[in-house]
Scaffold this active site. Structure first.
Site, short mmCIF file in Angstrom:
data_model
loop_
_atom_site.label_atom_id
_atom_site.label_comp_id
_atom_site.label_asym_id
_atom_site.label_seq_id
_atom_site.Cartn_x
_atom_site.Cartn_y
_atom_site.Cartn_z
N SER A 547 0.85 -1.18 0.00
CA SER A 547 0.00 0.00 0.00
C SER A 547 0.89 1.24 0.00
CB SER A 547 -0.96 -0.05 1.18
OG SER A 547 -1.98 0.91 1.04
N ASP A 628 -8.41 -5.49 -5.73
CA ASP A 628 -7.96 -4.31 -5.00
C ASP A 628 -8.48 -3.07 -5.71
OD1 ASP A 628 -6.69 -2.33 -3.61
OD2 ASP A 628 -4.67 -3.12 -3.87
N HIS A 660 -7.02 -5.84 -1.43
CA HIS A 660 -5.83 -5.09 -1.00
C HIS A 660 -4.97 -5.94 -0.06
CE1 HIS A 660 -3.71 -1.32 -0.91
NE2 HIS A 660 -3.82 -1.18 0.38
#
Length: 688
Positions: A547, A628, A660
């Site tokens: 991320s 995601d 994600h």
């Protein structure tokens, strides 16, 4: 800081948990097989605790969550027992005043409300609605239950939504028409439904008839998505009102963090009332006082900023006067749980790489430490007792109980002790150093499981996501440092500027500066770690992140190209411009970059990894999931394309069924095996 100063250098896990078997390192196969203890709930008499245990079936690539109970009094011979039958999967346990245990389960084919006794027995199905129950909360006397369902907003009856869904299955056309955002959220495409609240009577252990839909006051998801729960709503003590936190599902929802708390009456003809209309930011987690006269809640102050400090608020429902509790406390509490006497708020809070449990005096604002030494993930208060789940870098979560002041702490469960009997875990130590602006920054170093003094070891340098998050003394099920220590790596991780738990100004400092102070902290932290821990081999170090951590990997590739032997980028931002136009929660990039991309394009280019691809040369493994929608798949594909086109050694791992995060046990094993093979490839045989 209350707890952090007391807990430094807690590397007590280097020895095997028992003397059984040859010692070995911790492996991902251990990680995915562990029982996960959570959600403790005290019985009304505070003599027993009910909790959930997630049990993995690794060969089947699945897991089920069982319900257990444990006696808290040593004189109680019942000890610990399983409440739900083998093969059941449950969630959300709670108690009625008479001691009946309620929970949700899909055992009958859809997610419904069930009950059982404190000693188990055959569970009883309480509801049988045509839609899944998303969440629930019993009224104080258990005479009613609030339930959430995914419904089409113009449907007042559950059958209306069911009929539309069934009719949709028969349609030949597959197109979905949209007129406003959200189109998709987290890992799900929107189909026009919202999570909405209903209330039904609960009599003789059964819910009968059609539940009544609540007119909350604003049309929006309750609980909120994607991670809301029944903390978004609360019953008043008289069972005639609910307080509900909701964000209006208007055209600006994707760039708004304005949640308001509405007071909703069950009395006919009484309109819902917005209690926090004056605050354009997030108001959350309403809780009524025992007499119903005061509403406690958490409130942010800055609209559009999801990582703002949550303040504890007290609202007099009669006069409308409100005040902030513990106004000078520079921390952001995670929730609100009232003490039995109504004088204290219990909560957890991120603090110096730990997550302690604290109590806040409502009248004076004093903050008292209750339990620390790691990550307190959940807890329950009742009578003179508190039960909490705590994990650390060296131990998965177990339950502990203590008196309300934190004294007399005792361990209640030991779920994974036998499973880890022959595992030797890496010792760890917290350290600190002067980072950007010469401000103190904290980090951790973990030794490999087989550490020997005088030797040097390859390093896994982990960069946390968020970016307003923290990687500290907790047992993580996706980014667990012990999985690298178990492969013979030392591990380093830094809570750079922007991390939580070090004051709100420290958290704020990353906004608009993604590649500035955080990169400086990582560079200075890596240098400080090498100076303090001579067993770290700087020539055999690889950096990993997901991320925002994946963004930083991409940023390092172009701005610190000689820093590491290899890189691992999971779900990382590659191009800030295209990211803005494809992510779903627009408030995040708009706050972080100072506005929409079309208004401040220069801000999006200031720290944009795509602009530095010409300097990429470090071998990189890129990982991304199809589902995601926070950092869409194209960001990972673009990074991999850049690497391949430049001739940089690179690999791409793609998961068609992950969002994600990587959640499925077999996918987690594949993820770790691939990452570890990549680290080994670029570090083995490359010692100084």
């Amino acid at each position: 800081m209350l707890i952090g100063r007391l807990i430094l250098a807690l590397g007590l896990a280097g020895l095997s948990l028992t003397a059984q078997g040859e010692p070995r390192g911790f492996d991902v196969r251990d990680l995915v097989a562990l029982d996960r203890v959570s959600s403790p709930v005290l019985s009304p008499d505070a003599r027993s605790v009910v909790f959930t245990v997630r049990e993995a079936d690794v060969p089947a690539n699945s897991a089920k969550t069982a319900l257990f109970a444990a006696s808290l009094h040593l004189s109680d011979k019942r000890g610990m027992r399983r409440l739900t039958p083998d093969g059941w999967s449950v969630s959300s346990p709670s108690f009625a005043p008479d001691g009946t245990v309620y929970f949700l389960s899909s055992k009958a084919g859809s997610n419904q409300l069930w009950s059982t006794g404190i000693d188990g027995g055959e569970p009883r199905q309480i509801t049988d609605f045509v839609l899944d129950v998303g969440s629930y909360k019993l009224s104080p006397d258990a005479g009613q239950v609030a339930l959430s369902f995914e419904v089409f907003p113009d449907c007042d009856a559950l059958a209306c939504t069911r009929q539309r869904l069934d009719a949709k299955k028969e349609q030949k056309a597959s197109g979905q028409h949209y007129s406003q955002l959200f189109v998709r959220h987290w890992d799900t495409w929107k189909d026009g439904r919202q999570a909405q609240l209903f209330v039904a009577p609960l009599r003789d252990g059964k819910v009968g008839g059609e539940p009544a839909k609540l007119a909350v006051g604003a049309a929006g998801d309750v609980p909120h998505k994607p991670f809301g729960g029944n903390a978004d709503y609360a019953w008043a003590p008289d069972g005639q009102q609910l307080a509900v936190s909701v964000r209006a599902a208007t055209v600006d929802e994707p760039w708004s963090t304005n949640f308001d708390i509405w007071l909703v009456s069950l009395r006919a003809g009484t309109a819902a009332r917005n209690l926090t209309a004056d605050n354009p930011a997030w108001d959350a987690d309403p809780v009524f006082s025992g007499d119903g006269k005061t509403l406690y809640y958490r409130a942010m102050r800055r609209p559009g900023f999801e990582a703002d400090r949550f303040a504890l608020m007290a609202l007099d429902l009669s006069s409308g006067e409100r005040r902030e509790i513990a106004k000078e406390w520079d921390a952001s509490p995670d929730g609100i749980t009232l003490s039995p006497d109504g004088k204290w708020i219990y909560t957890t809070v991120s603090e110096l790489g730990q997550r302690p449990l604290v109590a806040v005096d409502i009248a004076r604002g004093d903050v008292q430490a209750i339990a620390g030494g790691g990550n307190v993930s959940s807890f329950s208060v009742g009578g003179s007792t508190i039960v909490f789940a705590r994990d650390t870098l060296s131990s998965p979560a177990d339950l502990f109980n203590a008196r309300l002041n934190g004294k007399g702490e005792r361990r209640v469960t030991q779920f994974n002790t036998a499973r880890l009997a022959d595992v030797r875990l890496g010792e760890f130590e917290q350290f600190r150093f002067p980072g950007a602006n010469d401000e103190t920054v904290h980090g951790y170093v973990m030794k490999p499981w087989n550490f020997e003094s005088g030797k040097t070891y390859p390093v896994a340098f982990i960069i946390h996501g968020g970016p307003q998050g923290s990687m500290g003394n907790s047992f993580h099920y996706r980014w667990n440092p012990q999985t690298y220590a178990g492969k013979g790596f030392a591990v380093v991780f830094i809570d750079f500027h922007g991390s939580t738990g070090y004051g709100q100004a420290f958290t704020d400092s990353i906004s608009g500066d993604w590649g500035g102070k955080p990169l400086e902290d990582l560079q200075k932290g890596w240098a400080a770690a090498q100076a303090k821990f001579p067993f770290l081999d700087s020539k055999r170090a690889c950096a990993l992140g997901a991320s925002y951590g994946g963004f930083m990997i991409n940023w390092i590739a172009g701005n610190w190209p000689n820093g590491f032997a290899c890189l691992v980028n999971h779900d990382g931002v590659f191009d800030q411009r295209s990211m803005y136009y494809s992510t779903e929660e627009l408030w995040f990039p708009e706050w972080e970059q100072g506005g929409p991309q079309f208004q401040v394009p220069e801000n999006f280019e200031k720290h944009n990894p795509v602009n530095h691809v010409g300097k990429w040369k470090t071998p990189m493994l890129v990982i991304h999931g199809q589902l995601d929608y926070r950092v869409p798949l194209e960001q990972g594909l673009a990074a991999y394309t850049a690497l391949q086109r430049r001739g940089v050694p690179s690999e791409f791992l793609y998961f068609p069924d992950e969002n994600h995060w990587v959640l499925k046990p077999q996918n987690s094993i594949q993820w770790h095996d691939t990452v570890n093979a990549w680290l080994q490839r670029w570090t083995v045989g490359k010692s100084e």
